[in-house]
Scaffold this motif. Structure first.
Motif, PDB file in Angstrom:
ATOM      1  N   SER A  32       0.997  -1.118   0.201  1.00  0.00           N
ATOM      2  CA  SER A  32      -0.450   0.475  -0.129  1.00  0.00           C
ATOM      3  C   SER A  32       1.158   1.560  -0.102  1.00  0.00           C
ATOM      4  O   SER A  32       1.902   1.025   0.553  1.00  0.00           O
ATOM      5  CB  SER A  32      -0.849   0.353   1.055  1.00  0.00           C
ATOM      6  N   GLN A  33       0.213   2.281  -0.146  1.00  0.00           N
ATOM      7  CA  GLN A  33       0.892   4.062  -0.371  1.00  0.00           C
ATOM      8  C   GLN A  33       0.437   4.027   0.860  1.00  0.00           C
ATOM      9  O   GLN A  33       1.164   5.364   1.259  1.00  0.00           O
ATOM     10  CB  GLN A  33       1.025   4.394  -1.414  1.00  0.00           C
ATOM     11  N   ASP A  34       0.052   3.560   1.680  1.00  0.00           N
ATOM     12  CA  ASP A  34      -1.039   4.469   2.757  1.00  0.00           C
ATOM     13  C   ASP A  34      -0.957   4.048   3.681  1.00  0.00           C
ATOM     14  O   ASP A  34      -1.121   2.546   3.881  1.00  0.00           O
ATOM     15  CB  ASP A  34      -2.896   4.924   2.433  1.00  0.00           C
ATOM     16  N   PRO A  35       0.244   4.136   4.598  1.00  0.00           N
ATOM     17  CA  PRO A  35       0.862   3.974   5.697  1.00  0.00           C
ATOM     18  C   PRO A  35      -1.037   3.846   7.262  1.00  0.00           C
ATOM     19  O   PRO A  35      -0.236   2.542   7.939  1.00  0.00           O
ATOM     20  CB  PRO A  35       1.778   4.811   6.741  1.00  0.00           C
ATOM     21  N   ILE A  36      -1.999   4.276   6.937  1.00  0.00           N
ATOM     22  CA  ILE A  36      -2.910   4.649   7.839  1.00  0.00           C
ATOM     23  C   ILE A  36      -3.404   2.782   7.144  1.00  0.00           C
ATOM     24  O   ILE A  36      -3.775   2.619   8.071  1.00  0.00           O
ATOM     25  CB  ILE A  36      -3.746   4.895   7.999  1.00  0.00           C
ATOM     26  N   GLU A  37      -3.832   3.042   6.009  1.00  0.00           N
ATOM     27  CA  GLU A  37      -4.884   1.507   5.609  1.00  0.00           C
ATOM     28  C   GLU A  37      -4.189   0.665   5.607  1.00  0.00           C
ATOM     29  O   GLU A  37      -4.616  -0.794   5.929  1.00  0.00           O
ATOM     30  CB  GLU A  37      -4.280   1.781   4.101  1.00  0.00           C
ATOM     31  N   MET A  38      -2.475   0.575   5.966  1.00  0.00           N
ATOM     32  CA  MET A  38      -1.424  -0.532   6.171  1.00  0.00           C
ATOM     33  C   MET A  38      -2.195  -1.381   6.890  1.00  0.00           C
ATOM     34  O   MET A  38      -1.753  -2.202   7.606  1.00  0.00           O
ATOM     35  CB  MET A  38      -0.095  -0.059   6.064  1.00  0.00           C
ATOM     36  N   TRP A  39      -1.909  -0.515   7.696  1.00  0.00           N
ATOM     37  CA  TRP A  39      -1.922  -0.566  10.071  1.00  0.00           C
ATOM     38  C   TRP A  39      -3.074  -1.186  10.082  1.00  0.00           C
ATOM     39  O   TRP A  39      -3.837  -1.678  10.533  1.00  0.00           O
ATOM     40  CB  TRP A  39      -1.762   0.333  10.985  1.00  0.00           C
ATOM     41  N   GLU A  40      -4.120  -0.537   8.784  1.00  0.00           N
ATOM     42  CA  GLU A  40      -5.708  -1.362   9.861  1.00  0.00           C
ATOM     43  C   GLU A  40      -5.514  -2.334   8.757  1.00  0.00           C
ATOM     44  O   GLU A  40      -6.762  -3.117   9.799  1.00  0.00           O
ATOM     45  CB  GLU A  40      -7.004  -0.127   8.651  1.00  0.00           C
TER      46      GLU A  40
END
Length: 59
Positions: A32-40
């Motif tokens: 993912s390019q989005d760290p928030i999406e990755m942690w979710e």
């Protein structure tokens, strides 16, 4: 203080890109390019992983 669970979550940055590569403690991988999406995605284990399996998006 609580005892450690032994679960290891790993997120690596792919040099030269904006891409993050994550590995859950269960062995599933996700990019993912989005760290928030990755942690979710990681913290939703295992329910977050079922979406990727259905789409066949991850290796």
């Amino acid at each position: 203080m609580t005892a450690p669970t032994g679960e290891v979550y790993r997120i690596d940055w792919l040099p030269g890109t904006d891409v993050l590569h994550g590995t859950c403690h269960c062995g599933r991988e996700h990019t993912s390019q989005d760290p928030i999406e990755m942690w979710e995605w990681m913290l939703a284990h295992p329910s977050g992983h079922a979406v990727d399996e259905a789409q066949g998006a991850d290796a």
